[in-house]
Write an enzyme that holds these catalytic residues in place. Structure first.
Site, PDB file in Angstrom:
ATOM      1  CG  HIS A  60      -0.389   0.087   2.532  1.00 50.36           C
ATOM      2  ND1 HIS A  60       0.584  -0.771   3.000  1.00 50.36           N
ATOM      3  CD2 HIS A  60      -0.634   0.963   3.552  1.00 50.36           C
ATOM      4  CE1 HIS A  60       0.894  -0.427   4.238  1.00 50.36           C
ATOM      5  NE2 HIS A  60       0.179   0.619   4.596  1.00 50.36           N
ATOM      6  CG  HIS A  62      -0.116   4.295   5.132  1.00 45.89           C
ATOM      7  ND1 HIS A  62      -0.860   3.380   5.853  1.00 45.89           N
ATOM      8  CD2 HIS A  62      -0.881   5.410   5.016  1.00 45.89           C
ATOM      9  CE1 HIS A  62      -2.029   3.931   6.156  1.00 45.89           C
ATOM     10  NE2 HIS A  62      -2.072   5.155   5.645  1.00 45.89           N
ATOM     11  CG  ASP A  64       4.691   2.969   7.456  1.00 45.49           C
ATOM     12  OD1 ASP A  64       3.778   3.613   6.891  1.00 45.49           O
ATOM     13  OD2 ASP A  64       4.475   1.941   8.128  1.00 45.49           O
ATOM     14  CG  HIS A  65       4.259   0.143   4.019  1.00 43.88           C
ATOM     15  ND1 HIS A  65       4.291  -1.207   4.318  1.00 43.88           N
ATOM     16  CD2 HIS A  65       3.770   0.774   5.114  1.00 43.88           C
ATOM     17  CE1 HIS A  65       3.816  -1.381   5.553  1.00 43.88           C
ATOM     18  NE2 HIS A  65       3.498  -0.197   6.057  1.00 43.88           N
ATOM     19  CG  HIS A 136      -3.919  -0.431   6.700  1.00 45.32           C
ATOM     20  ND1 HIS A 136      -3.646  -0.351   8.048  1.00 45.32           N
ATOM     21  CD2 HIS A 136      -2.949   0.293   6.080  1.00 45.32           C
ATOM     22  CE1 HIS A 136      -2.565   0.400   8.213  1.00 45.32           C
ATOM     23  NE2 HIS A 136      -2.124   0.811   7.044  1.00 45.32           N
TER      24      HIS A 136
HETATM   25 ZN   LIG Z   1       2.821   0.676   7.854  1.00 46.16          ZN
HETATM   26 ZN   LIG Z   2      -0.172   1.451   6.547  1.00 40.92          ZN
END
Ligand SMILES: [Zn+2]
Ligand SMILES: [Zn+2]
Length: 244
Positions: A60, A62, A64-65, A136
């Protein structure tokens, strides 16, 4: 298959765990799943190197990815690599276009192939993958590689995702917080243990760990064990697991 946790952390730094990235390798094929902040360094530390990662699969969007996607592109360009394939859920094409519109000088530096995938079966970097939509705060896909490996991405624990992972040799599952944190969009050990109960999974690695989990790993494992009696461990950056 070799599975290497490059980043077992989340959006808040612990000082030890970088953001999400998992390297999947089999028979000379290499796939990077997610590319959060720090993953580019971990790739170098792992001995695999960013030169050898020509495909990234995103769960996904976000930060942090995806935070190290542009740094990965730039490092590959500087190293003389010419290609990068980026595969992810709907919206990945516009995400990459938007990132490149902010950093215009990166446009045209690499030959980019960007592909969007939906829940179901597809092939990426020579791996046959199944995708399943998680629960999520952004659309997110969990990925399964045959009977060997499943990665939850970011998700609450729920029966559909546990069914999707059932029978895997290795499951890496989001377990962001200990039980006393009131959270949605991520599991706690209690909810994860309840959903995993009765499933046949070779080994579960807890990942996407927030600083709130520091010093509380035993308690988290005990909470899961109250419902699920399988092998459960904490993921660590640069830990490699081999499965056949
Ligand atoms: Zn995450
Ligand atoms: Zn996430």
């Amino acid at each position: 298959m070799r599975i290497t946790f490059l980043g077992s952390g989340s959006a808040m730094p612990t000082g030890e765990r970088f953001q999400t990235g998992i390297l999947v390798q089999e028979d000379g094929r290499t796939l990077l799943v997610d590319c959060g902040s720090g993953v580019l360094h971990r790739l170098q530390q792992s001995g695999v190197g960013y030169e050898n990662v020509s495909t990234v699969l995103l769960t996904h969007h976000h930060l942090d990815h995806i935070a190290d996607l542009l740094p990965l592109m730039k490092a590959r360009w500087l190293a003389g690599e010419e290609h990068l394939e980026i595969v992810g859920p709907q919206g990945t094409k516009s995400l990459i276009d938007d990132l490149l519109s902010v950093h215009e000088y990166m446009q045209g530096k690499l030959e980019l192939q960007v592909r969007e995938v939906v829940p179901g079966e597809f092939s990426v970097a020579g791996f046959d993958v199944s995708a399943y939509e998680t629960r999520h705060s952004l659309p997110c896909l969990a990925y399964r590689f045959g009977d060997l490996f499943t990665f939850s991405g970011d998700s609450e624990a729920f029966a559909g995702l546990a069914n999707f992972a059932d029978g895997s040799a290795i499951l890496a599952h989001d377990c962001s917080f200990p039980d006393d944190v009131d959270v949605s969009n991520h599991p706690t050990p209690e909810t994860l243990g309840r959903e995993l109960a009765g499933r046949e999974i070779g080994r579960v690695y807890l990942t996407h760990l927030y600083p709130h989990t520091d010093g509380r790993h035993d308690e988290m494992l005990e909470s899961i064990e109250r419902h699920y009696d399988g092998d459960v461990r904490l993921a660590e950056d640069l830990k490699t697991v081999s499965v056949e």
